[in-house]
Design a protein around this motif. Sequence first.
Motif, short mmCIF file in Angstrom:
data_model
loop_
_atom_site.label_atom_id
_atom_site.label_comp_id
_atom_site.label_asym_id
_atom_site.label_seq_id
_atom_site.Cartn_x
_atom_site.Cartn_y
_atom_site.Cartn_z
N MET A 1 0.84 -1.18 0.00
CA MET A 1 0.00 0.00 0.00
C MET A 1 0.88 1.24 0.00
SD MET A 1 -3.12 0.82 2.57
CE MET A 1 -4.22 2.14 2.22
N ALA A 2 0.40 2.27 -0.64
CA ALA A 2 1.13 3.54 -0.67
C ALA A 2 0.45 4.53 0.28
CB ALA A 2 1.16 4.10 -2.08
N PHE A 3 1.23 5.49 0.71
CA PHE A 3 0.76 6.49 1.65
C PHE A 3 1.19 7.87 1.17
CE2 PHE A 3 1.05 2.54 3.85
CZ PHE A 3 -0.06 2.52 4.67
N ALA A 4 0.55 8.87 1.72
CA ALA A 4 0.95 10.25 1.46
C ALA A 4 0.92 10.99 2.79
CB ALA A 4 0.01 10.91 0.46
N ILE A 5 1.80 11.95 2.92
CA ILE A 5 1.83 12.77 4.12
C ILE A 5 1.81 14.23 3.71
CG2 ILE A 5 4.36 12.62 4.24
CD1 ILE A 5 4.06 12.92 7.33
N LYS A 6 1.01 15.00 4.41
CA LYS A 6 1.02 16.46 4.26
C LYS A 6 1.48 17.00 5.60
CE LYS A 6 -2.86 18.79 4.00
NZ LYS A 6 -3.18 19.92 4.87
N ALA A 7 2.62 17.68 5.61
CA ALA A 7 3.22 18.14 6.86
C ALA A 7 4.13 19.34 6.59
CB ALA A 7 4.04 17.01 7.49
N GLU A 8 4.58 19.94 7.65
CA GLU A 8 5.56 21.02 7.53
C GLU A 8 6.89 20.39 7.11
OE1 GLU A 8 7.29 24.82 10.02
OE2 GLU A 8 6.23 23.25 11.10
N VAL A 9 7.48 20.95 6.07
CA VAL A 9 8.77 20.46 5.56
C VAL A 9 9.72 21.64 5.56
CG1 VAL A 9 9.99 19.46 3.60
CG2 VAL A 9 7.66 18.70 4.13
N HIS A 10 10.80 21.53 6.33
CA HIS A 10 11.77 22.63 6.43
C HIS A 10 12.71 22.69 5.23
CE1 HIS A 10 10.45 23.72 10.41
NE2 HIS A 10 10.48 22.44 10.73
N ASP A 11 13.10 21.52 4.71
CA ASP A 11 14.00 21.46 3.57
C ASP A 11 13.41 20.55 2.50
OD1 ASP A 11 16.03 21.29 1.71
OD2 ASP A 11 17.49 20.37 3.07
#
Length: 136
Positions: A1-11
Amino acid sequence: MAFAIKAEVHDPRAKTFTFPAQKTMYGGKYIAERDTVFVFASENEGGQGLIARGIVTSAEAIAKKRGVARQTPRVSITARRTALAKRPLGRSELKHFTDWNDGRPGTELNFKFYRQATNKIVGVSAQAAAFLRGFF
């Protein structure tokens, strides 16, 4: 299964992403080592949407707090970047996918990420994963 994440990314160009204690929805709590994860830099945090694809190198469920009736499951993950997105995909590109029952992968992503705009890890269908792979 694949996943996705939406989050704060600094770099956005980092070779490794670490996301501690992230909320999960839509099967996101089942993310595990060696799963594919698509990384979205949260527009709520100044990001631009889809930025990378990676492989989960560690995933650890966070224990629920005692005495709290309703809790969203949380997971800490680390992922090794395997590709950078070549085309943009974020809120503005997905906002016209609003017929929640049309079965299109863009609609699935809009629903899971932007109908309730909190940062989170979500499971994605095979069709949505194939759609996302087209951005690399």
